[in-house]
Structure formats: C-alpha cells, structure tokens
Enzyme design. Sequence first.
Site, PDB file in Angstrom:
ATOM      1  N   MET A  60       0.815  -1.215   0.000  1.00 38.25           N
ATOM      2  CA  MET A  60       0.000   0.000   0.000  1.00 38.25           C
ATOM      3  C   MET A  60       0.851   1.269   0.000  1.00 38.25           C
ATOM      4  SD  MET A  60      -2.996  -1.042   2.724  1.00 38.25           S
ATOM      5  CE  MET A  60      -4.009   0.404   2.369  1.00 38.25           C
ATOM      6  N   HIS A  61       0.189   2.392  -0.260  1.00 37.73           N
ATOM      7  CA  HIS A  61       0.682   3.757   0.007  1.00 37.73           C
ATOM      8  C   HIS A  61       1.797   4.267  -0.920  1.00 37.73           C
ATOM      9  CE1 HIS A  61      -1.565   3.013   3.624  1.00 37.73           C
ATOM     10  NE2 HIS A  61      -0.647   2.224   4.151  1.00 37.73           N
ATOM     11  N   ASP A  89      -2.696  -5.129  -0.176  1.00 43.73           N
ATOM     12  CA  ASP A  89      -2.233  -6.434   0.296  1.00 43.73           C
ATOM     13  C   ASP A  89      -2.969  -6.881   1.551  1.00 43.73           C
ATOM     14  OD1 ASP A  89      -1.029  -4.472   1.865  1.00 43.73           O
ATOM     15  OD2 ASP A  89       1.015  -5.205   1.585  1.00 43.73           O
TER      16      ASP A  89
END
Length: 484
Positions: A76-77, A235
């Site tokens: 992520m991110h 995820d």
Amino acid sequence: MFVGIDLGTSAVKLLLMNENGKIEKIVSKEYPLYLPQPEWSEQNPDDWYAGTVAGIKELIQGFETKIKGVAVAGQMHGLVVLDKEDKVIRPAILWNDGRSKVQTDYLNNVIGKDKLSEYTANIAFAGFTAPKILWLKENEPQNFEKINKIMLPKDYIVYKLSGNFTTDYSDASGMLLLDVKSKKWSKEMLSICEINEEMLPKLYESYESVGVLSTDVALELGIKQKVEVAAGASDNAAAAIGTGITAGASCNISLGTSGTMFIPAYEFKADPNNALHSFAHADGYYHLMACMLSAASCNKWWMEDILNTKDYTKEQPNFDKLGFNEVFFLPYLMGERSPHNDTKARAAFIGMSMNTKREDMTQAVMEGVLFGLRDSLEVAKKLGIGFEKTTLCGGGAKSKLWRQMSADIMKLEVDLVETEEGPAYGAAILAGVACREFESVESACKALIKIKEHISVNQEAAKRYDEKYARFAKLYPALKGLFC
C-alpha cells in the site's frame, strides 16, 4: 483458472488457482530495494513489472488456454508517478519510507487532524501517499511539474497489463486522498496537494473487472483468449479475503514484514483518536486496520543480522517459558504507525541482567511484536469492538511458538486456514469473482476457505502476559523523549 499476484516489498508472488480453490502452482520473483538515504525506501516500478511478466510466463506454462482472470494485490501507500509519455518519472517512494515527516506534521498540525478526518476519515502518516506528493512538490519541483498520472504500486501493474488507469477503494483508502465513507476522491485533499482528479485513477470495487489483458501483453504471455483483469486490492485487504475475513467475520492478524490487525465491518466506522485506520474493504464494505511497520521483519533482523543464523526454530525458547521472560523488546525498528504515529520511535531491549540468555532476547523480540499489536487491540476495545477469535497469516504464522504466543498475548482463539498464501490467494479469489465464477466475495470465501488448525488460549500464560503487557505499555511513553 485464475492468477493471483501479490506485489510485495521484496518480491512478487504469483499463484494459479482453479475454480475449486486448489492452488496448482506458485512462483516468486525477487527485485531490489533501494535505501539511498536514511529513512528513504524506494523501488523501480519497471522491476516490479519485469518480475511480474516473467513470473506469469513461468506460472501459466502448460495452462495458457485455461487462464480466465487475473488480479493484483500489492504493497500500500507507495507513490508512482508517470509523465505524459507514460514513463516513470522517479523511483517509487514506498510505504515504509519516512522522509515526509515535515509534510506529515504540516497536514496534521496546520491543516489539522480534525479536517483530515472529515475529508478522508484518517490522519496523516509518513507512509501515506499524500505526504509523499507534498514532499515531491517541495523537494523535487521539476518532477512534480511532470506528473500526468499518480498511482499505487499494484495499479502500475494493472495499467501495464490492461492499459486501463484504475484503482480500487481498499488501496485508495491509504492515500489520504479518498473520502472513504463516500468512496470518492476528496476535492479538499486534491486542493491541498495541488493536483487534479484527472491525475488520479478511476475508482472500482476490488472484485470488479477493469478490462482485459491488452493484445500485446496477451501475445507476450502466449494467451489467445480474453482474460479479465480485476481491480485488485491492497495487500492487507487481499490477505483478509485469503483467510475468509469478510464483513461480519471476526478479525485477521498478519505477521508479515509489517504487522496488521484487520477488523471488517458492514458499516463505516472511524476511530475518533485516529489510532486505527478507517478503510474500505475488498468485499465492498469497510474495515478498521492497525498497522505496525516492523513485525516478522524484527525477527528476521534479530536472527539473520544479529545472530547470523537462518535456523529460526533452533533459536526459539520452549513453550513452558511463555509469560515468564523478564526482557522486553520495543519493535520500532523503522518508527511506528499504529497506534503511536511516530517516525522517530526506535527499537530497544529493556530488562536484561547477568542472567539474560540468548533465547530470552529471542523470546522478547517475538513477544514485543505481539505486544505492539495488542496496543491496537486495546484501542479497538475502547471503541466497543469485541471479538473472541482471529485468523492468523503471514510468515510469522508458520511458527508454532508464535501462533501460541498470539493466542495468549492477544487472548484470542486463533484459526489457521488451510491455504496460507495470503494476498496472492485473496487476489485469485477476487479474479474469480470478477469473472463471475462466484456470486460475491463473501460466497467465494465460504466456498473456498477451510480452517485447518485451531489454537486455544492458555489461560495461565494469558494471565502472566496480561501483567507483562501492562509493563510493556509504559515503556514507549517513558522513552519517547529520548528518540531523535
């Protein structure tokens, strides 16, 4: 058959699942991680794609005509930026990158946590995407000016596979650009970051098809039939799906590189103190999530970098020592997110004496990770969220000792699922739903996910761990002022 892809921090993992949930094959391809400066963490998106294509080719060999759908789950991110020619402008800035502390403080303290919560249901963390965009604007203005597309890591793979510029709600939730409750981009956050909506991908549910493999990609992979590409998921959301955690279920704890506690819900919920993230889930609903930056990676660091061994089992203490260890370990090797939100936090051993042995310190590392997760469990309890069991996944779940520690420290019954492939398996399930093999994500999970082992709480050990956790909870506040 369905291809599930997990774009991780160290490697891309791919698996091939048939319509009955059986895994036919698994392939993994590693790629480098770059740490050019302290607190920086970067990767080359083209390394991801090269590994993914090579992995798919190897994975589907002999099954080319049976592939029906593909879905990608991913870290992520991360910030991936493309120019007008669709070329990557700079290396991707990853989830565990801590360079944007100034920008994070600006968002939380100048814009204000109340405003951020109103706009997105979350506050700023250094790992989130919006602070990275601000860092890029302030530190690399020439690169910021080139931006035509902003995307997350797994969405770069989807874009390369299908030609469609998309994301899903679960992954977009971690950008600090999405109004999570309303499931739309926040105009206020876009204005703060000085970007426009055309730079951002189209939003989908994780299980929706966003297109098919492009002609060129299908030709390269040796596939002649139409193959659906699902939007995919973060995820953590995909890992939850892979363990059967949909709205109405209990909880999932992941002991991976990072550690997460995933609490699904039919209705949108928010933590007023922002210790827990409020995100959309891959099943179309919502979830609360806690994320600690270093979990199983703490154990890997201790074993391989400090003890110079890969024989993890040999180093672990006996079960009869659970709750008796007097050594503590703070698991903040890379700062911390939930619940402290402190990029300066650092790891520490405390409580050693002349009697301390190597195995005591090993036990302290394993316990410290779970104490860190229990910090977030206590936050959930204060919100009135209660549950009696959890599923457990990630590399740490392979350790019999860590499984029992999880039950005793968290005071939760622990279930292990039959198929322990986390995000990749969840992604394959999403691909199956996108291809209408299953009516919904929930029905797919009920049909495919089986429990293989149940771990009960050892009440005596749990009582000892209650007392030890009360001491652990005092350590971070006491040491916070010493971190720099």
